[in-house]
Design an enzyme around this catalytic site. Sequence first.
Site, PDB file in Angstrom:
ATOM      1  N   HIS A 123      -7.084  86.224  60.980  1.00 29.64           N
ATOM      2  CA  HIS A 123      -5.932  86.054  60.088  1.00 29.64           C
ATOM      3  C   HIS A 123      -5.165  84.751  60.323  1.00 29.64           C
ATOM      4  O   HIS A 123      -3.927  84.735  60.354  1.00 29.64           O
ATOM      5  CB  HIS A 123      -4.986  87.255  60.232  1.00 29.64           C
ATOM      6  CG  HIS A 123      -5.540  88.545  59.719  1.00 29.64           C
ATOM      7  ND1 HIS A 123      -6.513  88.619  58.751  1.00 29.64           N
ATOM      8  CD2 HIS A 123      -5.250  89.844  60.047  1.00 29.64           C
ATOM      9  CE1 HIS A 123      -6.781  89.899  58.499  1.00 29.64           C
ATOM     10  NE2 HIS A 123      -6.048  90.652  59.269  1.00 29.64           N
ATOM     11  N   HIS A 194      -1.724  91.743  52.935  1.00 31.51           N
ATOM     12  CA  HIS A 194      -1.979  92.727  53.993  1.00 31.51           C
ATOM     13  C   HIS A 194      -0.991  93.905  53.956  1.00 31.51           C
ATOM     14  O   HIS A 194      -0.609  94.441  54.996  1.00 31.51           O
ATOM     15  CB  HIS A 194      -1.933  92.025  55.358  1.00 31.51           C
ATOM     16  CG  HIS A 194      -2.796  92.645  56.395  1.00 31.51           C
ATOM     17  ND1 HIS A 194      -2.575  93.908  56.900  1.00 31.51           N
ATOM     18  CD2 HIS A 194      -3.891  92.181  57.039  1.00 31.51           C
ATOM     19  CE1 HIS A 194      -3.495  94.180  57.817  1.00 31.51           C
ATOM     20  NE2 HIS A 194      -4.313  93.143  57.918  1.00 31.51           N
ATOM     21  N   GLU A 333      -7.572  94.651  51.465  1.00 36.60           N
ATOM     22  CA  GLU A 333      -7.405  93.197  51.549  1.00 36.60           C
ATOM     23  C   GLU A 333      -8.513  92.537  50.736  1.00 36.60           C
ATOM     24  O   GLU A 333      -9.642  92.402  51.213  1.00 36.60           O
ATOM     25  CB  GLU A 333      -7.462  92.757  53.015  1.00 36.60           C
ATOM     26  CG  GLU A 333      -6.439  93.444  53.895  1.00 36.60           C
ATOM     27  CD  GLU A 333      -6.851  93.460  55.379  1.00 36.60           C
ATOM     28  OE1 GLU A 333      -7.112  92.392  55.941  1.00 36.60           O
ATOM     29  OE2 GLU A 333      -6.923  94.551  55.956  1.00 36.60           O
TER      30      GLU A 333
HETATM   31  C1  GLA Z   1      -7.201  93.536  59.599  1.00 41.85           C
HETATM   32  C2  GLA Z   1      -8.288  93.661  60.575  1.00 41.85           C
HETATM   33  C3  GLA Z   1      -8.014  94.775  61.497  1.00 41.85           C
HETATM   34  C4  GLA Z   1      -6.667  94.603  62.155  1.00 41.85           C
HETATM   35  C5  GLA Z   1      -5.625  94.462  61.105  1.00 41.85           C
HETATM   36  C6  GLA Z   1      -4.283  94.145  61.701  1.00 41.85           C
HETATM   37  O1  GLA Z   1      -7.286  94.442  58.620  1.00 41.85           O
HETATM   38  O2  GLA Z   1      -9.548  93.806  59.981  1.00 41.85           O
HETATM   39  O3  GLA Z   1      -9.020  94.841  62.474  1.00 41.85           O
HETATM   40  O4  GLA Z   1      -6.681  93.468  62.961  1.00 41.85           O
HETATM   41  O5  GLA Z   1      -5.941  93.454  60.220  1.00 41.85           O
HETATM   42  O6  GLA Z   1      -3.934  95.001  62.729  1.00 41.85           O
END
Ligand code: GLA
Length: 368
Positions: A123, A194, A333
């Site tokens: 991210h 997100h 997402e």
């Molecule tokens: C995303 C990732 C997860 C986790 C979340 C945040 O969705 O794929 O593994 O890291 O973000 O906690």
Amino acid sequence: MMRLAYLTPFLLLACCLQSASAQVTSQDFDKIMLYTLKNSNGLTIKVTNYGAIITSILVPDRDGEMGDIALGYDSVEDYTNAVDKPYFGAVVGRYGNRIAEGKFTIDGEDYTLAVNNGPNHLHGGVIGFDKVVWDAKPVGDNSLELTYVAKDMEEGYPGNLKCKVTYTLTDDNELKIHYEATTDKTTPVNLTQHTYFNLKGEGNGTILDHELMLNAKKFTPVDEGLIPTGQLVDVAGTPFDFTTAKPIGRDIEEADEQLNFGGGYDHNWVLDKGGKDGEMTLAARVSEPSSGRVLEVFTTEPGVQFYCGNFLDGRLTGKAGKPYVYRGGLCLETQHFPDSPNQPNFPSTLLEPGEKYDTTTVFRFSTE
Ligand code: GLA
């Protein structure tokens, strides 16, 4: 009439966040505001320019009772102090999802990004787009435009990247999210949203009873670090088959290596585009039987990461003072596939100078 109902100061943060790359100063924090988008049906969405975070989504249930279906907080300090920083409601970038070992090569040049998820990059790094202060501009009476310029080599990525994210709430009860970006050097870009949804209302237990349909016959299996193996595998006959709606909890405890790696669902599904690459198609539909609330997700993107809150553990407490329990929220997402910069068989995420990154995702809210 839809309108941007009001602007209120979100909260000033006295301290100063810094990293080698993204410099977030106390002056930036002085600019943090909370904006409200409200449509003629009373749907209300709150957005802050800290991380372009959606802090709240108020929608009716089948009896017209309003409920806040987005996990999040009332104050910016709760976002900056949250343990494990779960990216509640944020825009993640420059590259949403994982890049193996934070490394990739463009035109023979090796790049190394911040590693912030075991051995991998997640991210956008240590101070990704979810942790910077964006410039915000209300546009018309129902949109908020957020802009951020990521500097060349910020978090290790090449190129000055000018990003714009526009949130629009329509009278058809749709939240439209338009992502745009341009660069002055070739760079990977993968922007997504997100938000953690709980259609019973934030803090009201788990999402295991929500029924989910994913418009995808394939997914991208991963290794134990959640990096795709590069294969596209059929979901048929596996717990990953959501082609027909089923409760999220139905197969989640099955003995399955992929579920084991993800600690549940935390994978990218390959959307059935029916030859409509880049066109807006239905990605997902979620419904919650007790409230009757329904969320549909449409996107121009080729994939969707369905993550069911496996890392939530009740330590974080939300807006109503209720703990966010294990699997107490779900994220959809919309995105290009994880680790695309290292996966020659995945659709490219490289943006070249002179090109425009332009994607749209719509969250449509209704009841049944
Ligand atoms: C995303 C990732 C997860 C986790 C979340 C945040 O969705 O794929 O593994 O890291 O973000 O906690």
